[in-house]
Design a protein around this motif. Structure first.
Motif, PDB file in Angstrom:
ATOM      1  N   ASN A  30      -5.058   0.433  14.038  1.00  0.00           N
ATOM      2  CA  ASN A  30      -4.301   1.686  13.915  1.00  0.00           C
ATOM      3  C   ASN A  30      -3.027   1.507  13.110  1.00  0.00           C
ATOM      4  N   MET A  31      -2.299   0.415  13.366  1.00  0.00           N
ATOM      5  CA  MET A  31      -1.050   0.221  12.636  1.00  0.00           C
ATOM      6  C   MET A  31      -1.304  -0.068  11.153  1.00  0.00           C
ATOM      7  N   THR A  32      -2.493  -0.546  10.827  1.00  0.00           N
ATOM      8  CA  THR A  32      -2.823  -0.837   9.441  1.00  0.00           C
ATOM      9  C   THR A  32      -3.395   0.382   8.737  1.00  0.00           C
ATOM     10  N   LEU A  34      -2.896   3.464   9.171  1.00  0.00           N
ATOM     11  CA  LEU A  34      -1.946   4.557   8.958  1.00  0.00           C
ATOM     12  C   LEU A  34      -0.923   4.274   7.867  1.00  0.00           C
ATOM     13  N   ARG A  35      -0.930   3.070   7.314  1.00  0.00           N
ATOM     14  CA  ARG A  35       0.049   2.722   6.283  1.00  0.00           C
ATOM     15  C   ARG A  35      -0.352   3.306   4.933  1.00  0.00           C
ATOM     16  N   PRO A  36       0.549   4.019   4.274  1.00  0.00           N
ATOM     17  CA  PRO A  36       0.213   4.592   2.967  1.00  0.00           C
ATOM     18  C   PRO A  36       0.239   3.566   1.836  1.00  0.00           C
ATOM     19  N   ASP A  37       0.863   2.410   2.062  1.00  0.00           N
ATOM     20  CA  ASP A  37       1.008   1.427   0.987  1.00  0.00           C
ATOM     21  C   ASP A  37      -0.103   0.385   0.959  1.00  0.00           C
ATOM     22  N   GLY A  38      -1.052   0.472   1.856  1.00  0.00           N
ATOM     23  CA  GLY A  38      -2.100  -0.530   1.917  1.00  0.00           C
ATOM     24  C   GLY A  38      -3.130  -0.391   0.819  1.00  0.00           C
ATOM     25  N   HIS A  39      -3.639  -1.506   0.390  1.00  0.00           N
ATOM     26  CA  HIS A  39      -4.761  -1.547  -0.552  1.00  0.00           C
ATOM     27  C   HIS A  39      -4.477  -0.900  -1.902  1.00  0.00           C
ATOM     28  N   VAL A  40      -3.300  -1.060  -2.436  1.00  0.00           N
ATOM     29  CA  VAL A  40      -3.026  -0.491  -3.760  1.00  0.00           C
ATOM     30  C   VAL A  40      -2.270  -1.498  -4.629  1.00  0.00           C
ATOM     31  N   ILE A  41      -2.738  -2.708  -4.728  1.00  0.00           N
ATOM     32  CA  ILE A  41      -2.037  -3.717  -5.509  1.00  0.00           C
ATOM     33  C   ILE A  41      -2.711  -3.889  -6.868  1.00  0.00           C
ATOM     34  N   GLY A  42      -1.911  -4.035  -7.877  1.00  0.00           N
ATOM     35  CA  GLY A  42      -2.430  -4.312  -9.213  1.00  0.00           C
ATOM     36  C   GLY A  42      -2.966  -3.082  -9.923  1.00  0.00           C
ATOM     37  N   PRO A  43      -3.278  -3.256 -11.195  1.00  0.00           N
ATOM     38  CA  PRO A  43      -3.747  -2.111 -11.983  1.00  0.00           C
ATOM     39  C   PRO A  43      -5.135  -1.619 -11.572  1.00  0.00           C
ATOM     40  N   LYS A  44      -5.909  -2.466 -10.925  1.00  0.00           N
ATOM     41  CA  LYS A  44      -7.263  -2.066 -10.527  1.00  0.00           C
ATOM     42  C   LYS A  44      -7.308  -1.495  -9.114  1.00  0.00           C
ATOM     43  N   ASP A  46      -6.883  -3.050  -6.231  1.00  0.00           N
ATOM     44  CA  ASP A  46      -7.701  -3.993  -5.488  1.00  0.00           C
ATOM     45  C   ASP A  46      -7.662  -3.651  -3.998  1.00  0.00           C
ATOM     46  N   CYS A  47      -8.808  -3.407  -3.398  1.00  0.00           N
ATOM     47  CA  CYS A  47      -8.840  -2.983  -1.991  1.00  0.00           C
ATOM     48  C   CYS A  47      -8.898  -4.157  -1.024  1.00  0.00           C
ATOM     49  N   LEU A  48      -8.771  -5.383  -1.507  1.00  0.00           N
ATOM     50  CA  LEU A  48      -8.831  -6.550  -0.630  1.00  0.00           C
ATOM     51  C   LEU A  48      -7.464  -7.161  -0.353  1.00  0.00           C
ATOM     52  N   HIS A  49      -6.421  -6.647  -0.978  1.00  0.00           N
ATOM     53  CA  HIS A  49      -5.092  -7.222  -0.831  1.00  0.00           C
ATOM     54  C   HIS A  49      -4.068  -6.126  -0.561  1.00  0.00           C
ATOM     55  N   TYR A  50      -2.937  -6.532  -0.007  1.00  0.00           N
ATOM     56  CA  TYR A  50      -1.842  -5.606   0.275  1.00  0.00           C
ATOM     57  C   TYR A  50      -0.633  -5.972  -0.562  1.00  0.00           C
ATOM     58  N   GLU A  51       0.228  -4.994  -0.812  1.00  0.00           N
ATOM     59  CA  GLU A  51       1.491  -5.263  -1.469  1.00  0.00           C
ATOM     60  C   GLU A  51       2.364  -6.057  -0.511  1.00  0.00           C
ATOM     61  N   SER A  52       3.335  -6.736  -1.062  1.00  0.00           N
ATOM     62  CA  SER A  52       4.246  -7.500  -0.225  1.00  0.00           C
ATOM     63  C   SER A  52       5.650  -6.945  -0.421  1.00  0.00           C
ATOM     64  N   PRO A  53       6.408  -6.604   0.578  1.00  0.00           N
ATOM     65  CA  PRO A  53       6.024  -6.643   1.995  1.00  0.00           C
ATOM     66  C   PRO A  53       5.018  -5.537   2.301  1.00  0.00           C
ATOM     67  N   GLY A  54       4.195  -5.826   3.283  1.00  0.00           N
ATOM     68  CA  GLY A  54       3.142  -4.877   3.605  1.00  0.00           C
ATOM     69  C   GLY A  54       2.639  -5.024   5.016  1.00  0.00           C
ATOM     70  N   ALA A  55       1.404  -4.626   5.192  1.00  0.00           N
ATOM     71  CA  ALA A  55       0.807  -4.619   6.531  1.00  0.00           C
ATOM     72  C   ALA A  55       0.788  -6.000   7.155  1.00  0.00           C
ATOM     73  N   HIS A  56       0.544  -7.015   6.358  1.00  0.00           N
ATOM     74  CA  HIS A  56       0.464  -8.369   6.910  1.00  0.00           C
ATOM     75  C   HIS A  56       1.794  -8.812   7.524  1.00  0.00           C
ATOM     76  N   ASP A  57       2.913  -8.302   7.043  1.00  0.00           N
ATOM     77  CA  ASP A  57       4.201  -8.618   7.658  1.00  0.00           C
ATOM     78  C   ASP A  57       4.296  -8.011   9.057  1.00  0.00           C
ATOM     79  N   GLY A  58       3.768  -6.814   9.216  1.00  0.00           N
ATOM     80  CA  GLY A  58       3.720  -6.195  10.539  1.00  0.00           C
ATOM     81  C   GLY A  58       2.823  -6.961  11.485  1.00  0.00           C
ATOM     82  N   TRP A  59       1.697  -7.461  10.962  1.00  0.00           N
ATOM     83  CA  TRP A  59       0.786  -8.268  11.789  1.00  0.00           C
ATOM     84  C   TRP A  59       1.498  -9.519  12.276  1.00  0.00           C
ATOM     85  N   ASN A  60       2.240 -10.169  11.383  1.00  0.00           N
ATOM     86  CA  ASN A  60       2.962 -11.387  11.759  1.00  0.00           C
ATOM     87  C   ASN A  60       4.004 -11.107  12.829  1.00  0.00           C
TER      88      ASN A  60
END
Length: 85
Positions: A30-32, A34-44, A46-60
């Motif tokens: 749920n916390m992931t 609902l984030r609007p910044d997830g899965h939008v890194i790079g010109p393509k 890419d749906c496999l990575h997050y911007e930094s800082p991002g969801a993974h910082d919240g997970w940590n």
């Protein structure tokens, strides 16, 4: 849904092996989601990575908070055991 499947597997494991070391499920979906910044890194986008800082910082932060809580609970239980001896 995967979360429900994981919870059901965890319940089954606890029933079959209650003497084993406990496993705690940390649900980050749920916390992931609902984030609007997830899965939008790079010109393509890419749906496999997050911007930094991002969801993974919240997970940590959530994982660290849970580990601190578990350590405090373990100390509390040890102190209670010492009082009764």
């Amino acid at each position: 849904r995967y979360n429900e499947y994981a919870r059901s597997q965890l319940r089954e494991r606890r029933k079959k092996h209650p003497e084993k070391i406990p496993i705690h499920l940390l649900d980050i979906y749920n916390m992931t989601a609902l984030r609007p910044d997830g899965h939008v890194i790079g010109p393509k986008h890419d749906c496999l990575h997050y911007e930094s800082p991002g969801a993974h910082d919240g997970w940590n932060q959530l994982l660290y908070s849970n580990l601190v809580d578990f350590a405090a609970e373990k100390r509390r239980m040890a102190n209670q055991t010492d009082e009764y001896q």
